[in-house]
Design a protein around this motif. Structure first.
Motif, PDB file in Angstrom:
ATOM      1  N   ASP A   1     -41.742 -58.598   9.719  1.00  0.00           N
ATOM      2  CA  ASP A   1     -40.846 -57.449   9.511  1.00  0.00           C
ATOM      3  C   ASP A   1     -41.440 -56.523   8.447  1.00  0.00           C
ATOM      4  OD1 ASP A   1     -38.725 -55.690   9.431  1.00  0.00           O
ATOM      5  OD2 ASP A   1     -37.451 -57.005   8.223  1.00  0.00           O
ATOM      6  N   PRO A   2     -42.496 -55.792   8.779  1.00  0.00           N
ATOM      7  CA  PRO A   2     -43.177 -54.970   7.769  1.00  0.00           C
ATOM      8  C   PRO A   2     -42.413 -53.723   7.346  1.00  0.00           C
ATOM      9  CG  PRO A   2     -44.181 -54.650   9.918  1.00  0.00           C
ATOM     10  CD  PRO A   2     -43.185 -55.757  10.075  1.00  0.00           C
ATOM     11  N   PHE A   3     -41.380 -53.320   8.085  1.00  0.00           N
ATOM     12  CA  PHE A   3     -40.712 -52.051   7.780  1.00  0.00           C
ATOM     13  C   PHE A   3     -39.234 -52.206   7.411  1.00  0.00           C
ATOM     14  CE2 PHE A   3     -44.184 -51.227  10.783  1.00  0.00           C
ATOM     15  CZ  PHE A   3     -44.987 -50.441   9.959  1.00  0.00           C
ATOM     16  N   GLY A   4     -38.837 -53.413   7.069  1.00  0.00           N
ATOM     17  CA  GLY A   4     -37.475 -53.618   6.581  1.00  0.00           C
ATOM     18  C   GLY A   4     -36.409 -53.539   7.636  1.00  0.00           C
ATOM     19  N   GLY A   5     -36.703 -53.991   8.827  1.00  0.00           N
ATOM     20  CA  GLY A   5     -35.709 -53.965   9.889  1.00  0.00           C
ATOM     21  C   GLY A   5     -34.539 -54.893   9.633  1.00  0.00           C
ATOM     22  N   LEU A   6     -34.812 -56.028   8.985  1.00  0.00           N
ATOM     23  CA  LEU A   6     -33.748 -57.002   8.733  1.00  0.00           C
ATOM     24  C   LEU A   6     -32.687 -56.449   7.775  1.00  0.00           C
ATOM     25  CD1 LEU A   6     -32.817 -59.820   9.500  1.00  0.00           C
ATOM     26  CD2 LEU A   6     -34.145 -60.710   7.564  1.00  0.00           C
ATOM     27  N   PRO A   7     -33.072 -55.842   6.647  1.00  0.00           N
ATOM     28  CA  PRO A   7     -32.051 -55.216   5.794  1.00  0.00           C
ATOM     29  C   PRO A   7     -31.292 -54.102   6.523  1.00  0.00           C
ATOM     30  CG  PRO A   7     -34.098 -55.475   4.586  1.00  0.00           C
ATOM     31  CD  PRO A   7     -34.405 -55.811   6.010  1.00  0.00           C
ATOM     32  N   ASP A   8     -31.992 -53.337   7.354  1.00  0.00           N
ATOM     33  CA  ASP A   8     -31.326 -52.269   8.117  1.00  0.00           C
ATOM     34  C   ASP A   8     -30.320 -52.860   9.093  1.00  0.00           C
ATOM     35  OD1 ASP A   8     -32.849 -50.477   6.773  1.00  0.00           O
ATOM     36  OD2 ASP A   8     -33.994 -49.753   8.503  1.00  0.00           O
ATOM     37  N   LEU A   9     -30.673 -53.996   9.667  1.00  0.00           N
ATOM     38  CA  LEU A   9     -29.773 -54.658  10.606  1.00  0.00           C
ATOM     39  C   LEU A   9     -28.492 -55.086   9.889  1.00  0.00           C
ATOM     40  CD1 LEU A   9     -30.131 -55.346  13.665  1.00  0.00           C
ATOM     41  CD2 LEU A   9     -30.641 -57.675  12.946  1.00  0.00           C
ATOM     42  N   SER A  10     -28.648 -55.600   8.686  1.00  0.00           N
ATOM     43  CA  SER A  10     -27.488 -56.015   7.908  1.00  0.00           C
ATOM     44  C   SER A  10     -26.633 -54.821   7.499  1.00  0.00           C
ATOM     45  CB  SER A  10     -27.941 -56.785   6.659  1.00  0.00           C
ATOM     46  OG  SER A  10     -28.641 -57.965   7.018  1.00  0.00           O
TER      47      SER A  10
ATOM     48  N   LYS B   1     -26.490 -52.061   9.189  1.00  0.00           N
ATOM     49  CA  LYS B   1     -26.127 -51.338  10.414  1.00  0.00           C
ATOM     50  C   LYS B   1     -26.546 -49.874  10.348  1.00  0.00           C
ATOM     51  CE  LYS B   1     -22.285 -54.355  11.728  1.00  0.00           C
ATOM     52  NZ  LYS B   1     -20.875 -54.427  12.145  1.00  0.00           N
ATOM     53  N   VAL B   2     -27.823 -49.698  10.058  1.00  0.00           N
ATOM     54  CA  VAL B   2     -28.363 -48.340   9.957  1.00  0.00           C
ATOM     55  C   VAL B   2     -29.642 -48.233  10.784  1.00  0.00           C
ATOM     56  CG1 VAL B   2     -29.730 -48.862   7.885  1.00  0.00           C
ATOM     57  CG2 VAL B   2     -29.024 -46.510   8.335  1.00  0.00           C
ATOM     58  N   LEU B   3     -29.853 -47.072  11.379  1.00  0.00           N
ATOM     59  CA  LEU B   3     -31.062 -46.788  12.164  1.00  0.00           C
ATOM     60  C   LEU B   3     -31.982 -45.907  11.330  1.00  0.00           C
ATOM     61  CD1 LEU B   3     -29.338 -46.001  15.568  1.00  0.00           C
ATOM     62  CD2 LEU B   3     -30.622 -48.064  15.012  1.00  0.00           C
ATOM     63  N   ARG B   4     -33.183 -46.423  11.065  1.00  0.00           N
ATOM     64  CA  ARG B   4     -34.156 -45.702  10.245  1.00  0.00           C
ATOM     65  C   ARG B   4     -35.518 -45.851  10.907  1.00  0.00           C
ATOM     66  NH1 ARG B   4     -37.371 -47.737   6.595  1.00  0.00           N
ATOM     67  NH2 ARG B   4     -36.257 -49.733   6.760  1.00  0.00           N
ATOM     68  N   THR B   5     -36.288 -44.798  10.952  1.00  0.00           N
ATOM     69  CA  THR B   5     -37.605 -44.861  11.591  1.00  0.00           C
ATOM     70  C   THR B   5     -38.577 -45.605  10.675  1.00  0.00           C
ATOM     71  OG1 THR B   5     -38.185 -42.685  10.676  1.00  0.00           O
ATOM     72  CG2 THR B   5     -37.268 -42.737  12.897  1.00  0.00           C
ATOM     73  N   PRO B   6     -39.552 -46.332  11.245  1.00  0.00           N
ATOM     74  CA  PRO B   6     -40.519 -47.065  10.413  1.00  0.00           C
ATOM     75  C   PRO B   6     -41.318 -46.145   9.488  1.00  0.00           C
ATOM     76  CG  PRO B   6     -40.581 -47.859  12.669  1.00  0.00           C
ATOM     77  CD  PRO B   6     -39.730 -46.630  12.678  1.00  0.00           C
TER      78      PRO B   6
ATOM     79  N   ALA C   1     -26.461 -45.657  18.355  1.00  0.00           N
ATOM     80  CA  ALA C   1     -25.209 -45.468  17.619  1.00  0.00           C
ATOM     81  C   ALA C   1     -24.035 -45.830  18.509  1.00  0.00           C
ATOM     82  CB  ALA C   1     -25.099 -44.022  17.141  1.00  0.00           C
ATOM     83  N   SER C   2     -24.146 -45.491  19.800  1.00  0.00           N
ATOM     84  CA  SER C   2     -23.096 -45.817  20.760  1.00  0.00           C
ATOM     85  C   SER C   2     -23.089 -47.303  21.099  1.00  0.00           C
ATOM     86  CB  SER C   2     -23.282 -45.004  22.040  1.00  0.00           C
ATOM     87  OG  SER C   2     -22.432 -45.465  23.077  1.00  0.00           O
ATOM     88  N   GLN C   3     -24.231 -47.858  21.382  1.00  0.00           N
ATOM     89  CA  GLN C   3     -24.303 -49.245  21.824  1.00  0.00           C
ATOM     90  C   GLN C   3     -24.015 -50.247  20.708  1.00  0.00           C
ATOM     91  OE1 GLN C   3     -28.259 -49.424  23.631  1.00  0.00           O
ATOM     92  NE2 GLN C   3     -27.322 -49.457  25.654  1.00  0.00           N
ATOM     93  N   LEU C   4     -24.562 -49.980  19.510  1.00  0.00           N
ATOM     94  CA  LEU C   4     -24.490 -50.948  18.428  1.00  0.00           C
ATOM     95  C   LEU C   4     -23.453 -50.600  17.369  1.00  0.00           C
ATOM     96  CD1 LEU C   4     -28.334 -51.464  17.882  1.00  0.00           C
ATOM     97  CD2 LEU C   4     -26.796 -52.858  19.270  1.00  0.00           C
ATOM     98  N   GLY C   5     -22.964 -49.351  17.381  1.00  0.00           N
ATOM     99  CA  GLY C   5     -22.037 -48.924  16.348  1.00  0.00           C
ATOM    100  C   GLY C   5     -22.732 -48.694  15.015  1.00  0.00           C
ATOM    101  N   PHE C   6     -24.059 -48.455  15.027  1.00  0.00           N
ATOM    102  CA  PHE C   6     -24.825 -48.229  13.807  1.00  0.00           C
ATOM    103  C   PHE C   6     -24.759 -46.765  13.399  1.00  0.00           C
ATOM    104  CE2 PHE C   6     -28.084 -51.957  13.795  1.00  0.00           C
ATOM    105  CZ  PHE C   6     -27.046 -52.851  13.986  1.00  0.00           C
ATOM    106  N   SER C   7     -24.935 -46.507  12.114  1.00  0.00           N
ATOM    107  CA  SER C   7     -25.095 -45.136  11.633  1.00  0.00           C
ATOM    108  C   SER C   7     -26.586 -44.789  11.660  1.00  0.00           C
ATOM    109  CB  SER C   7     -24.547 -44.992  10.215  1.00  0.00           C
ATOM    110  OG  SER C   7     -25.282 -45.817   9.312  1.00  0.00           O
ATOM    111  N   VAL C   8     -26.903 -43.519  11.530  1.00  0.00           N
ATOM    112  CA  VAL C   8     -28.296 -43.067  11.549  1.00  0.00           C
ATOM    113  C   VAL C   8     -28.654 -42.561  10.156  1.00  0.00           C
ATOM    114  CG1 VAL C   8     -29.977 -41.502  12.590  1.00  0.00           C
ATOM    115  CG2 VAL C   8     -28.141 -42.481  13.987  1.00  0.00           C
TER     116      VAL C   8
END
Length: 478
Positions: A149-158, A160-165, A186-193
């Motif tokens: 996980d070189p770009f911090g996807g796991l913290p983003d998952l926790s 619930k945010v979408l951020r580009t690598p 945002a629709s499928q997962l309920g995440f913010s951007v």
């Protein structure tokens, strides 16, 4: 990043995945490793596992080129397909698992091109960098099960945010479709951007126009069928993307609805969509959802200022049906979806002629016949279209529609409404009139169907007399 960074719940999810897929993933990983190549589970497959959602479709990535992948899997797989090989993807079926193995790659668009240019990479981290969002840029190497996980996807998952690598401007410039994917997730997962990504989407919205209609349709359809479609649609409108891919939607923001109870027709539309979703009984209904979204798109073109400050939208359902058909056709939807959605848009106001329940049985028959196979969806769309805040009025509308459905059920039992036909079929009409098949027989059949609708079953003899009377009046018989 090691596996120890996972929460207990996430670790259990990963362990559960490998308990089920290990005979496949580890075998395949060992095959690639023995031939000097890397292999890793990647992208949405890893994200969904960490969210507790595991399907039977697995995405993998490798440094092996597609031709080499084919060599490695040919004697191992139950089936192989190469439909995506031009984009570096080889499909594999093993037991009950569907696997897609894609060579490390990067995609970019020529400013004037609608198709991505594919170039291959050499490292897993490089492949992950080119992915749309950090939550999709996580991987698990096989057979070692090392979490990457070189770009911090796991913290983003926790969070619930979408951020580009990387920088969102670079990501969206490489593939503008990623801007629609942000709204779709945002629709499928309920995440913010991430705000920086939203800023880039707003500044670069026009870039989406180089993407093909088919790819845009796929993202929009997934968005509409997501768990939180309102969030995704609002993002499209707020960033200006909707003006390029679904321009009818932001135009609704300018219109006040006829009830004067909602901020605008745009807000009313989103409420209708949410209420339609709430009436679904067996998963997302794309036809119902698209009909709910587009049911009032004809209002801007039909708006008229009436005496006393009133605003009318006469025949907006007819205009809207034409607009819905045009938009969905341009997005390359299947013809049956285009036809069904536009028909529902056309019919969505029909119930309001029912008033206080004074429709004749004939009118009820026509309502059912005109709706055809869309009747249940029309029921749901009509109920969803009631967004008044006046509880008494809402209850009255609901009760009236309950009465209509009861009448439909009663007539259906008595007359098999879905199978209504004239009492005289085409052959009988030809025999009675002494005519060969042709336009006159078609007109006669329609007339007899109208009689069937208006009067119900009148018997063969009465039907024959009615046909002859009509034929004499039309000058068909002397």
């Amino acid at each position: 990043m090691s596996v120890s960074n996972l929460s207990d719940r996430q670790q259990r999810a990963v362990d559960d995945l490998f308990r089920r897929i290990a005979p496949v993933a580890d075998e395949l990983g060992e095959l690639f490793e023995a031939r000097g190549h890397e292999l890793a589970l990647v992208g949405g497959s890893v994200r969904d596992v960490l969210l507790g959602r595991v399907g039977h479709d697995i995405d993998l990535t490798t440094d092996a080129r597609p031709e080499r992948v084919l060599e490695i899997v040919k004697d191992w797989a139950d089936a192989v397909w190469t439909i995506g090989i031009d984009f570096g993807t080889v499909g594999v079926r093993k037991g009950g698992w569907q696997l897609e193995i894609t060579t490390y790659r990067s995609e970019s668009y020529d400013p004037a091109s609608r198709k991505p240019e594919v170039s291959y990479g050499d490292t897993l981290e490089g492949d992950l960098r080119r992915r749309d969002f950090a939550v999709n840029a996580m991987a698990v190497r096989v057979p070692s099960h090392e979490f990457v996980d070189p770009f911090g996807g796991l913290p983003d998952l926790s969070a619930k945010v979408l951020r580009t690598p990387g920088a969102p401007e670079e990501s969206f410039d490489d593939d503008p479709l990623r801007m629609l994917r942000a709204a779709r997730f945002a629709s499928q997962l309920g995440f913010s951007v991430d705000p920086k990504a939203v800023e880039a989407m707003t500044a670069m919205a026009g870039r989406i126009e180089i993407v093909s209609a088919e790819r845009i349709r796929e993202e929009l359809d997934k968005l509409i069928c997501g768990a939180h479609p309102r969030e995704g649609l609002a993002m499209l409108v707020d960033t200006g993307l909707a003006a390029h891919v679904l321009p009818e939607l932001p135009k609704l923001r300018l219109e006040i609805d006829e009830h004067h109870r909602h901020k605008d027709v745009y807000e009313h539309t989103l409420i209708v969509l949410e209420q339609a979703v709430g009436l679904e009984t067996s998963g997302p209904d794309r036809v119902l959802r698209w009909a709910a979204l587009l049911h009032d798109v004809g209002k801007p073109k039909t708006r008229r200022n009436e005496p006393g400050g009133r605003v009318s939208f006469h025949h907006h359902e007819v205009v809207g049906a034409q607009m819905a058909k045009k938009r969905l056709s341009e997005l390359k939807f299947p013809k049956d979806v285009v036809a069904d959605v536009s028909r529902l848009v056309e019919l969505h106001l029909r119930f309001h002629g029912y008033g206080l329940g004074e429709w004749t049985d004939s009118a009820v028959r026509r309502y059912v016949r005109d709706a055809g196979h869309l009747l249940e969806r029309l029921h749901k769309l009509t109920r969803a279209d009631c967004t008044t805040r006046n509880k008494r009025k809402a209850a009255a509308l609901s009760q009236t529609y309950d009465q209509l459905e009861d009448r439909i059920s009663r007539l259906a039992e008595e007359e098999e409404l879905a199978k209504i036909r004239p009492e005289l079929d085409g052959n009988e009409i030809q025999e009675i009139l002494g005519l060969a098949p042709g336009p006159v027989i078609g007109r006669a059949y329609k007339h007899m169907l109208d009689i069937r609708m208006d009067e119900g079953m009148i018997g063969k003899e009465a039907a024959k007399e009615a046909l002859l009377k009509w034929a004499h009046a039309q000058g068909i018989l002397p």
